[in-house]
Design a protein around this motif. Sequence first.
Motif, PDB file in Angstrom:
ATOM      1  N   LYS A  26     -19.970   7.170   2.126  1.00 17.37           N
ATOM      2  CA  LYS A  26     -20.332   8.738   1.669  1.00 17.37           C
ATOM      3  C   LYS A  26     -21.003   7.977   0.271  1.00 17.37           C
ATOM      4  O   LYS A  26     -21.023   6.858  -0.224  1.00 17.37           O
ATOM      5  CB  LYS A  26     -18.976   9.194   1.014  1.00 17.37           C
ATOM      6  N   THR A  27     -21.837   9.098  -0.204  1.00 17.11           N
ATOM      7  CA  THR A  27     -22.724   9.004  -1.601  1.00 17.11           C
ATOM      8  C   THR A  27     -21.767   9.156  -2.730  1.00 17.11           C
ATOM      9  O   THR A  27     -20.777   9.704  -2.422  1.00 17.11           O
ATOM     10  CB  THR A  27     -23.964   9.731  -1.458  1.00 17.11           C
ATOM     11  N   GLU A  28     -22.287   8.923  -3.962  1.00 19.71           N
ATOM     12  CA  GLU A  28     -21.736   9.247  -5.323  1.00 19.71           C
ATOM     13  C   GLU A  28     -21.174  10.636  -5.170  1.00 19.71           C
ATOM     14  O   GLU A  28     -19.971  11.133  -5.668  1.00 19.71           O
ATOM     15  CB  GLU A  28     -22.379   8.935  -6.246  1.00 19.71           C
ATOM     16  N   ASP A  29     -21.917  11.720  -4.865  1.00 20.48           N
ATOM     17  CA  ASP A  29     -22.026  13.115  -4.877  1.00 20.48           C
ATOM     18  C   ASP A  29     -20.929  13.603  -3.949  1.00 20.48           C
ATOM     19  O   ASP A  29     -19.935  14.451  -4.168  1.00 20.48           O
ATOM     20  CB  ASP A  29     -23.265  13.713  -4.922  1.00 20.48           C
ATOM     21  N   ASN A  50     -21.158   2.481 -11.513  1.00 22.67           N
ATOM     22  CA  ASN A  50     -22.324   1.576 -11.699  1.00 22.67           C
ATOM     23  C   ASN A  50     -23.284   1.627 -10.554  1.00 22.67           C
ATOM     24  O   ASN A  50     -22.914   1.320  -9.496  1.00 22.67           O
ATOM     25  CB  ASN A  50     -21.467   0.237 -11.840  1.00 22.67           C
ATOM     26  N   LYS A  51     -24.439   2.168 -10.899  1.00 22.80           N
ATOM     27  CA  LYS A  51     -25.381   2.390 -10.064  1.00 22.80           C
ATOM     28  C   LYS A  51     -25.962   1.084  -9.563  1.00 22.80           C
ATOM     29  O   LYS A  51     -26.240   0.920  -8.476  1.00 22.80           O
ATOM     30  CB  LYS A  51     -26.688   3.037 -10.545  1.00 22.80           C
ATOM     31  N   THR A  52     -25.746   0.028 -10.128  1.00 20.74           N
ATOM     32  CA  THR A  52     -26.644  -1.260  -9.815  1.00 20.74           C
ATOM     33  C   THR A  52     -25.549  -1.828  -8.634  1.00 20.74           C
ATOM     34  O   THR A  52     -25.844  -2.331  -7.475  1.00 20.74           O
ATOM     35  CB  THR A  52     -26.453  -2.292 -10.920  1.00 20.74           C
ATOM     36  N   ALA A  53     -24.142  -1.580  -8.902  1.00 12.97           N
ATOM     37  CA  ALA A  53     -23.398  -2.133  -7.987  1.00 12.97           C
ATOM     38  C   ALA A  53     -23.052  -1.125  -6.906  1.00 12.97           C
ATOM     39  O   ALA A  53     -22.429  -1.656  -5.902  1.00 12.97           O
ATOM     40  CB  ALA A  53     -21.968  -2.768  -8.610  1.00 12.97           C
ATOM     41  N   GLY A  54     -23.060   0.048  -7.105  1.00 13.55           N
ATOM     42  CA  GLY A  54     -22.979   1.092  -6.187  1.00 13.55           C
ATOM     43  C   GLY A  54     -21.390   1.285  -6.128  1.00 13.55           C
ATOM     44  O   GLY A  54     -20.927   1.566  -5.045  1.00 13.55           O
ATOM     45  N   ARG A  55     -20.847   1.167  -7.221  1.00 16.11           N
ATOM     46  CA  ARG A  55     -19.174   1.346  -7.138  1.00 16.11           C
ATOM     47  C   ARG A  55     -18.526   2.024  -8.397  1.00 16.11           C
ATOM     48  O   ARG A  55     -19.189   2.116  -9.390  1.00 16.11           O
ATOM     49  CB  ARG A  55     -18.451  -0.238  -7.225  1.00 16.11           C
TER      50      ARG A  55
END
Length: 77
Positions: A26-29, A50-55
């Motif tokens: 799933k995406t952040e949203d 954290n956008k870089t890590a995606g976590r």
Amino acid sequence: MTRDEFMALESPAKADALNALMDAGKTEDEVMAEFGITKKDLMRAQVFYNKTAGRFKSNAVGGYSNFHSDVTADSAK
């Protein structure tokens, strides 16, 4: 899990629950919509994306801290 149940969790548990859905693709949203939370809710809970890590990550420091003044030390004269 409902929004109230999610908000009752400790910050690290919130991050783990959010990251479990991220791992499911799933995406952040989409993850935030799943629990009915907003970015403002996450900021209050000290959980950040954290956008870089995606976590999602929980902040280890809780509450307000003023690192710029030390009122317990003796002042220079």
